[in-house]
Motif scaffolding. Structure first.
Motif, PDB file in Angstrom:
ATOM      1  N   GLU A  18       9.375 -11.171  -6.084  1.00 13.18           N
ATOM      2  CA  GLU A  18       9.794 -10.306  -7.185  1.00 13.18           C
ATOM      3  C   GLU A  18       9.916 -11.087  -8.487  1.00 13.18           C
ATOM      4  N   GLN A  19      10.558 -12.261  -8.413  1.00  9.77           N
ATOM      5  CA  GLN A  19      10.765 -13.043  -9.629  1.00  9.77           C
ATOM      6  C   GLN A  19       9.448 -13.528 -10.227  1.00  9.77           C
ATOM      7  N   GLU A  20       8.456 -13.778  -9.361  1.00 11.65           N
ATOM      8  CA  GLU A  20       7.158 -14.248  -9.841  1.00 11.65           C
ATOM      9  C   GLU A  20       6.330 -13.132 -10.469  1.00 11.65           C
ATOM     10  N   GLY A  21       6.778 -11.888 -10.274  1.00 16.21           N
ATOM     11  CA  GLY A  21       6.032 -10.761 -10.827  1.00 16.21           C
ATOM     12  C   GLY A  21       4.716 -10.490 -10.145  1.00 16.21           C
ATOM     13  N   THR A  22       4.584 -10.903  -8.881  1.00 22.64           N
ATOM     14  CA  THR A  22       3.334 -10.687  -8.140  1.00 22.64           C
ATOM     15  C   THR A  22       3.081  -9.191  -7.957  1.00 22.64           C
ATOM     16  N   PRO A  23       1.906  -8.692  -8.300  1.00 23.61           N
ATOM     17  CA  PRO A  23       1.622  -7.258  -8.167  1.00 23.61           C
ATOM     18  C   PRO A  23       1.705  -6.795  -6.710  1.00 23.61           C
ATOM     19  N   VAL A  24       2.088  -5.549  -6.544  1.00 21.98           N
ATOM     20  CA  VAL A  24       2.217  -4.931  -5.225  1.00 21.98           C
ATOM     21  C   VAL A  24       1.110  -3.897  -5.067  1.00 21.98           C
ATOM     22  N   GLU A  25       0.524  -3.865  -3.865  1.00 17.90           N
ATOM     23  CA  GLU A  25      -0.600  -2.977  -3.580  1.00 17.90           C
ATOM     24  C   GLU A  25      -0.240  -2.011  -2.465  1.00 17.90           C
ATOM     25  N   VAL A  26      -0.510  -0.739  -2.656  1.00 22.36           N
ATOM     26  CA  VAL A  26      -0.351   0.279  -1.616  1.00 22.36           C
ATOM     27  C   VAL A  26      -1.616   0.320  -0.763  1.00 22.36           C
ATOM     28  N   ILE A  27      -1.442   0.394   0.568  1.00 18.87           N
ATOM     29  CA  ILE A  27      -2.583   0.472   1.479  1.00 18.87           C
ATOM     30  C   ILE A  27      -2.621   1.817   2.198  1.00 18.87           C
ATOM     31  N   ASN A  28      -1.514   2.210   2.795  1.00 18.64           N
ATOM     32  CA  ASN A  28      -1.459   3.467   3.538  1.00 18.64           C
ATOM     33  C   ASN A  28      -0.271   4.306   3.089  1.00 18.64           C
ATOM     34  N   VAL A  29      -0.418   5.619   3.214  1.00 13.91           N
ATOM     35  CA  VAL A  29       0.677   6.565   2.998  1.00 13.91           C
ATOM     36  C   VAL A  29       0.946   7.248   4.333  1.00 13.91           C
ATOM     37  N   ARG A  30       2.225   7.336   4.695  1.00 14.24           N
ATOM     38  CA  ARG A  30       2.601   7.932   5.981  1.00 14.24           C
ATOM     39  C   ARG A  30       3.597   9.074   5.759  1.00 14.24           C
ATOM     40  N   VAL A  31       3.477  10.109   6.549  1.00 12.19           N
ATOM     41  CA  VAL A  31       4.440  11.209   6.545  1.00 12.19           C
ATOM     42  C   VAL A  31       4.835  11.488   7.988  1.00 12.19           C
TER      43      VAL A  31
END
Length: 708
Positions: free
Chosen positions: A587-600
């Motif tokens: 979080e502190q490094e600001g590394t981007p986050v990627e979504v792969i799957n959506v679940r319901v």
């Protein structure tokens, strides 16, 4: 009178829990019948009918049953024993060996003798079909239906019972798979069919093809069993609701279980975590470790607020990527056989004597020493009171088996050998608990320990001593905990769609559309199951990772964050879960986050057993004293005469000091010298480390004040 019955078919015993009109749950056990498990189900129902007041015939009793919730090990056993269906696979040309190559990683990296697991589909029945979709689902090469027809003809000649269809990138467009499936249904109408986009429309080809193959491998076995079960229940006049336990802790209809048989691969133990939470909440706790020691296996899991779920796992080294409870299983049960390895070291399991012939002490022809034989020799089991006296144990047969195979070869007395078997079995189970606690970022010392299974509470003190766990809670229903938990299960339907995007650049309308489509599918399922709108819930999860990571972290996303398009809030939830699992975040490094799957997950809320608190019965447990007998004390490595109490006569507030034995019809509890015991408000036996009165004070304090 409305009856609801939970049934858990195990390797040695089939467990039953009966609830009715708010009365205390009734417990029954029947010896399992491995050749046809449905026989044990009907035998158990006959025993329940005979116990009614007045006794009823099975045909008069069956119409009184409103609901049966059933967990089965049929699919698990088919996979573990390699006794599934003969399968064929239709896949994309050039990748048919993915099922055998897997991820190209040897599980035991430094073991050069470690061979790959045998694929569920032999190579000559894995047909590569020309036709290709790109990663966005656009057709690059048309599907060759003539090649599909040729493969079907091969399957017909070879007597294939089940067919799997899994094409590259089909998660982005199911058209090729559906076209092939239509042809298979027409040409092989009797074959069991699994289509990957119906079962698991998500990214990662190997996980998808393995899961689809597993579904086909166990599908015919489950179909055959459900035919037997439904037929026998119909034959005795049962006309109520039959629900099948899933690996994710929910229940589904038999028809959906037939179509998606892989959903039941951990069906048996899946009821345990929910039941564990039910009992620890009496102590103001929202977390626990749940274990279940059966005749063949030992399962361990953790629950924090809700049972822990994982989105992929393995069974018999075969990958399965469906949501399931995070349960770790090892071959350590009452029937686990003791043996000496090449170096002369004592081992326990994973081989099991099972129900037939069973441990030597069963007197059914078993000649090999098992954990239960050691427990008899050590005094933990009364040979005259096993299963409430319905089954007598042969002590001499147990001693002879231990002497021949363990004691004499090791130069030990029978008692020393039995104590060694007991310790090794407990150490194996302690290691199983470490797998779901320490390796998941949890400290086991912070969790109450729930031992289940008929033999679980005999071993729990030594396990907890090893792990420094100060509090155990043994429910009165511990011997049938999973069956009891099944009665608390909701209807659950899981959906997943691949949706790759950076979190800070999400297409929010597209995300909402995907979630809405999956929720609509869940709503249709719940409508078919007659669940009213007021009893429906839809939980959303995202599988996310840091850019360039390989593995994702799955976490629940509150609906308000999605509605508000709050990518920062979602990112904070991801960082927190990543930190809990792996001990760090970026979080502190600001590394981007990627979504792969959506679940319901679509959830239909069901009626559940109500907690019935017992009246205060005072501290003194002398009225429940049955006698004394010699029992092995691990702390002193010696036998000692200890008091034996009748657990059925003990009430809320009753206290005993360890070492002692507590006996019920379906289980025995060993309170070691390191623990004391008090009965809590639900009638459970709370075992706490000596000197830790603070652990149980809260569950009895209010009752004392109420009487004052």
């Amino acid at each position: 009178m409305t009856l609801k019955i939970g049934i858990d078919v195990g390797g040695t015993f089939t467990d039953f829990v009966v609830t009715r009109d708010g009365a205390e749950p009734a417990i029954f056990k029947s010896l399992s019948t491995p050749a046809d498990p449905s026989i044990a189900v009907v035998n158990g129902l006959a025993d329940i009918a005979a116990s009614m007041d007045p006794p009823l015939s099975l045909e008069a009793f069956a119409p009184l049953i409103d609901t049966i919730v059933h967990g089965t090990t049929v699919t698990t056993n088919a996979t573990l024993t390699g006794n599934g269906a003969k399968c064929g696979l239709l896949t994309t040309e050039g990748v048919r060996d993915a099922l055998e190559m897997r991820r190209g990683v040897r599980e035991e990296q430094y073991n050069n003798r470690y061979t790959n697991v045998k694929p569920l589909v032999p190579r000559y029945l894995r047909a590569g079909i020309p036709g290709r979709l790109d990663r966005d689902g656009k057709e690059a090469t048309a599907l060759d239906l003539d090649a599909v027809a040729q493969a079907i003809e091969l399957f017909r000649r070879e007597g294939v019972e089940a067919v799997s269809i899994c094409f590259m990138n089909s998660f982005a467009n199911p058209a090729h798979e559906q076209a092939a499936a239509e042809l298979v249904r027409r040409e092989l109408p009797d074959a069991y069919l699994s289509v990957s986009t119906d079962l698991l429309p998500s990214i990662r080809f190997y996980e998808r093809v393995s899961t689809t193959a597993l579904n086909s491998y166990v599908g015919p076995k489950l179909n055959h069993y459900l035919d037997q079960l439904v037929g026998r229940l119909k034959g005795i006049g049962f006309d109520g609701l039959l629900l099948i336990m899933q690996s994710n802790g929910g229940v589904i209809s038999p028809q959906l279980a037939r179509e998606k048989a892989a959903l039941t691969l951990l069906s048996g133990p899946a009821g345990g975590p929910g039941a564990g939470l039910f009992y620890v909440r009496t102590h103001g706790q929202n977390r626990c470790i749940i274990t279940d020691m059966g005749g063949t296996s030992f399962e361990a899991s953790v629950a924090v607020d809700t049972p822990m779920i994982k989105n992929d796992g393995e069974i018999a080294r075969h990958k399965i990527a469906l949501p399931m409870l995070d349960i770790h299983t090892i071959g350590a049960g009452g029937g686990s056989i003791g043996w000496l390895d090449e170096g002369g070291l004592l081992r326990m399991g994973p081989q099991s004597a099972g129900a037939d012939p069973g441990p030597a002490c069963y007197g059914k022809g078993g000649k090999l020493p098992a954990t239960t034989d050691a427990n008899v020799v050590l005094g933990y089991l009364d040979p005259e009171f096993f299963a409430g006296g319905k089954m007598k144990l042969d002590v001499e047969a147990a001693r002879a088996a231990i002497d021949e195979h363990i004691a004499t070869p090791m130069g030990l007395t029978v008692e020393e050998a039995a104590a060694g078997m007991y310790r090794v079995a407990c150490n194996n189970m302690a290691q199983g608990v470490r797998e779901v606690t320490i390796k998941r970022g949890f400290d086991p010392r912070e969790f109450p320990f729930i031992p289940a299974g008929g033999a679980g509470p005999i071993h729990s003190c030594l396990i907890c001593d090893e792990l420094e766990i100060p509090l155990q809670i043994v429910p009165r229903e511990s011997s049938v905990l999973c069956a009891f938990g099944m009665l608390m299960s909701e209807l659950k339907h899981d959906f997943v769609r691949t949706f790759v995007s950076r979190l800070d650049a999400l297409d929010w309308p597209k995300l909402a559309q995907i979630i809405g489509e999956m929720a609509s599918g869940g709503a249709r399922q719940l409508t078919e199951e007659r669940i009213p709108d007021a009893r429906r819930r839809f939980d959303v999860k995202l599988d996310c990772r840091y850019i360039k990571q390989y593995h994702e972290v799955s976490f629940v996303v509150p609906g308000n964050l999605i509605d508000a398009h709050d990518s920062a809030g979602i990112a904070r939830a991801f960082h927190a879960e990543h930190n809990r699992l792996y001990g760090y975040s970026l979080e502190q490094e600001g590394t981007p986050v990627e979504v792969i799957n959506v679940r319901v997950q679509a959830i239909g809320v069901t009626d559940k057993p109500v907690a019935r608190e017992e009246l205060w019965a005072g501290d003194d447990a002398a009225h429940a004293l049955k006698g004394r007998r010699a029992v092995y004390i691990p702390e002193t490595k010696a036998f000692r005469d200890v008091p034996v109490y009748d657990g059925h006569r003990m009430g809320h507030g009753n206290r005993i000091e360890g070492p002692a034995m507590i006996e019920q019809e379906t289980t025995a509890i060993f309170v070691s010298a390191s623990y004391d015991c008090v009965v809590d408000a639900l009638g459970s036996f709370a075992l706490f480390r000596k000197g830790r009165e603070d652990l149980v004070k809260s569950c009895i304090k209010d009752k004392k004040e109420a009487l004052a």
